[in-house]
Design a protein around this motif. Structure first.
Motif, mmCIF file in Angstrom:
data_model
loop_
_atom_site.group_PDB
_atom_site.id
_atom_site.type_symbol
_atom_site.label_atom_id
_atom_site.label_comp_id
_atom_site.label_asym_id
_atom_site.label_seq_id
_atom_site.Cartn_x
_atom_site.Cartn_y
_atom_site.Cartn_z
ATOM 1 N N GLU A 85 0.837 -1.204 0.000
ATOM 2 C CA GLU A 85 0.000 0.000 0.000
ATOM 3 C C GLU A 85 0.876 1.261 0.000
ATOM 4 O OE1 GLU A 85 -2.526 2.176 3.421
ATOM 5 O OE2 GLU A 85 -3.038 0.066 3.089
ATOM 6 N N HIS A 86 1.900 1.258 0.813
ATOM 7 C CA HIS A 86 2.801 2.409 0.920
ATOM 8 C C HIS A 86 3.607 2.608 -0.371
ATOM 9 C CE1 HIS A 86 4.622 5.482 3.391
ATOM 10 N NE2 HIS A 86 5.829 5.084 3.030
ATOM 11 N N ASN A 87 3.852 1.547 -1.099
ATOM 12 C CA ASN A 87 4.603 1.630 -2.358
ATOM 13 C C ASN A 87 3.923 2.523 -3.391
ATOM 14 O OD1 ASN A 87 6.816 0.132 -1.644
ATOM 15 N ND2 ASN A 87 6.074 -1.767 -2.563
ATOM 16 N N SER A 88 2.615 2.664 -3.320
ATOM 17 C CA SER A 88 1.916 3.528 -4.282
ATOM 18 C C SER A 88 2.326 4.989 -4.092
ATOM 19 C CB SER A 88 0.403 3.370 -4.148
ATOM 20 O OG SER A 88 -0.042 3.830 -2.886
ATOM 21 N N ARG A 89 2.697 5.364 -2.853
ATOM 22 C CA ARG A 89 3.153 6.736 -2.572
ATOM 23 C C ARG A 89 4.669 6.866 -2.566
ATOM 24 N NH1 ARG A 89 -0.385 6.066 1.670
ATOM 25 N NH2 ARG A 89 1.258 6.376 3.189
ATOM 26 N N CYS A 90 5.352 5.799 -2.192
ATOM 27 C CA CYS A 90 6.815 5.841 -2.034
ATOM 28 C C CYS A 90 7.458 4.610 -2.678
ATOM 29 C CB CYS A 90 7.177 5.903 -0.556
ATOM 30 S SG CYS A 90 6.514 7.333 0.299
ATOM 31 N N PRO A 91 7.410 4.495 -4.007
ATOM 32 C CA PRO A 91 7.941 3.294 -4.662
ATOM 33 C C PRO A 91 9.466 3.196 -4.622
ATOM 34 C CG PRO A 91 7.278 4.911 -6.286
ATOM 35 C CD PRO A 91 6.836 5.443 -4.954
ATOM 36 N N TYR A 92 10.144 4.251 -4.218
ATOM 37 C CA TYR A 92 11.605 4.281 -4.170
ATOM 38 C C TYR A 92 12.175 3.613 -2.916
ATOM 39 C CZ TYR A 92 10.502 8.044 -0.974
ATOM 40 O OH TYR A 92 9.988 8.762 0.073
ATOM 41 N N LYS A 93 11.345 3.340 -1.924
ATOM 42 C CA LYS A 93 11.828 2.772 -0.659
ATOM 43 C C LYS A 93 12.309 1.330 -0.844
ATOM 44 C CE LYS A 93 9.201 5.233 2.837
ATOM 45 N NZ LYS A 93 10.232 5.738 3.705
ATOM 46 N N ILE A 94 13.225 0.945 0.017
ATOM 47 C CA ILE A 94 13.712 -0.432 0.082
ATOM 48 C C ILE A 94 13.439 -0.923 1.500
ATOM 49 C CG2 ILE A 94 15.781 -1.899 0.017
ATOM 50 C CD1 ILE A 94 16.905 0.158 -2.018
ATOM 51 N N TYR A 95 12.998 -2.167 1.607
ATOM 52 C CA TYR A 95 12.665 -2.753 2.904
ATOM 53 C C TYR A 95 13.537 -3.983 3.138
ATOM 54 C CZ TYR A 95 8.546 0.187 2.599
ATOM 55 O OH TYR A 95 7.703 1.263 2.488
ATOM 56 N N TYR A 96 14.176 -4.044 4.305
ATOM 57 C CA TYR A 96 14.960 -5.201 4.713
ATOM 58 C C TYR A 96 14.133 -6.054 5.656
ATOM 59 C CZ TYR A 96 19.300 -2.751 3.300
ATOM 60 O OH TYR A 96 20.292 -2.093 2.621
ATOM 61 N N PHE A 97 14.026 -7.343 5.348
ATOM 62 C CA PHE A 97 13.456 -8.332 6.258
ATOM 63 C C PHE A 97 14.608 -9.267 6.618
ATOM 64 C CE2 PHE A 97 9.471 -6.928 4.622
ATOM 65 C CZ PHE A 97 8.455 -7.439 5.413
ATOM 66 N N GLN A 98 14.848 -9.477 7.914
ATOM 67 C CA GLN A 98 15.988 -10.286 8.334
ATOM 68 C C GLN A 98 15.571 -11.305 9.374
ATOM 69 O OE1 GLN A 98 19.618 -8.116 8.847
ATOM 70 N NE2 GLN A 98 20.126 -9.250 10.697
ATOM 71 N N SER A 99 16.151 -12.503 9.283
ATOM 72 C CA SER A 99 15.867 -13.553 10.255
ATOM 73 C C SER A 99 17.034 -14.535 10.324
ATOM 74 C CB SER A 99 14.595 -14.314 9.861
ATOM 75 O OG SER A 99 14.355 -15.386 10.756
ATOM 76 N N LYS A 100 17.163 -15.169 11.464
ATOM 77 C CA LYS A 100 18.115 -16.273 11.593
ATOM 78 C C LYS A 100 17.536 -17.552 10.996
ATOM 79 C CE LYS A 100 20.545 -14.723 15.640
ATOM 80 N NZ LYS A 100 19.793 -13.468 15.777
ATOM 81 N N ASN A 101 16.281 -17.496 10.635
ATOM 82 C CA ASN A 101 15.583 -18.654 10.077
ATOM 83 C C ASN A 101 15.020 -18.271 8.706
ATOM 84 O OD1 ASN A 101 14.120 -20.986 9.623
ATOM 85 N ND2 ASN A 101 12.436 -20.386 10.952
ATOM 86 N N ASP A 114 8.929 -6.179 -5.131
ATOM 87 C CA ASP A 114 10.305 -6.191 -5.625
ATOM 88 C C ASP A 114 11.264 -5.363 -4.776
ATOM 89 O OD1 ASP A 114 9.565 -7.835 -7.694
ATOM 90 O OD2 ASP A 114 9.348 -6.202 -9.141
ATOM 91 N N ASN A 115 10.758 -4.448 -3.990
ATOM 92 C CA ASN A 115 11.634 -3.589 -3.193
ATOM 93 C C ASN A 115 11.887 -4.134 -1.781
ATOM 94 O OD1 ASN A 115 8.941 -3.019 -2.560
ATOM 95 N ND2 ASN A 115 9.372 -0.889 -2.044
ATOM 96 N N VAL A 116 11.602 -5.420 -1.569
ATOM 97 C CA VAL A 116 11.910 -6.092 -0.299
ATOM 98 C C VAL A 116 13.159 -6.930 -0.516
ATOM 99 C CG1 VAL A 116 11.144 -7.880 1.323
ATOM 100 C CG2 VAL A 116 9.552 -6.109 0.580
#
Length: 125
Positions: A85-101, A114-116
């Motif tokens: 939803e936020h990508n429609s306003r801010c498509p330039y952002k990059i999101y990091y998801f991190q886990s030990k699993n 695609d920006n994750v």
């Protein structure tokens, strides 16, 4: 943890009990005792009220005060939907998801925009 990155914490906590976590992430959360006792004790839990406020930084570390592997999949989908939803306003952002699993991410691969960027943490002790 990452330069010029803001952390967004709609989910907080972890059960891995890593040695570096107590003096860093958990110590930071100890300062917020009056705000949330579960955060203070680093118990995995959701903060749905935080879904609305995504930081203004170009790069956002999602659930940086947690290991998302302990997040219920239904809430992880809510986080992903909020990013979409936020990508429609801010498509330039990059999101990091991190886990030990990293296996945790498998069921979400077809849903991630695609920006994750998926990351993993290795414990070397």
């Amino acid at each position: 943890m990452y330069a010029e990155v803001k952390t967004w914490n709609p989910f907080v906590g972890c059960r891995h009990d890593c040695i570096y976590c107590k003096p860093s992430f958990q110590a930071q959360l100890k300062r917020r005792k009056n705000a949330c006792l579960k955060c203070y004790n680093y118990v995995p839990h959701a903060h749905p009220e935080r879904l609305e406020k995504i930081p203004s930084a170009k790069t956002v570390f999602v659930c940086g005060d947690a290991d998302i592997t302990f997040c219920p999949p239904k809430f992880t989908r809510q986080i992903i939907d909020r990013i979409k939803e936020h990508n429609s306003r801010c498509p330039y952002k990059i999101y990091y998801f991190q886990s030990k699993n990293p296996k945790y991410f498998k069921e979400f691969l077809g849903e991630l925009p695609d920006n994750v960027i998926l990351l993993t943490t290795l414990e070397t002790n």
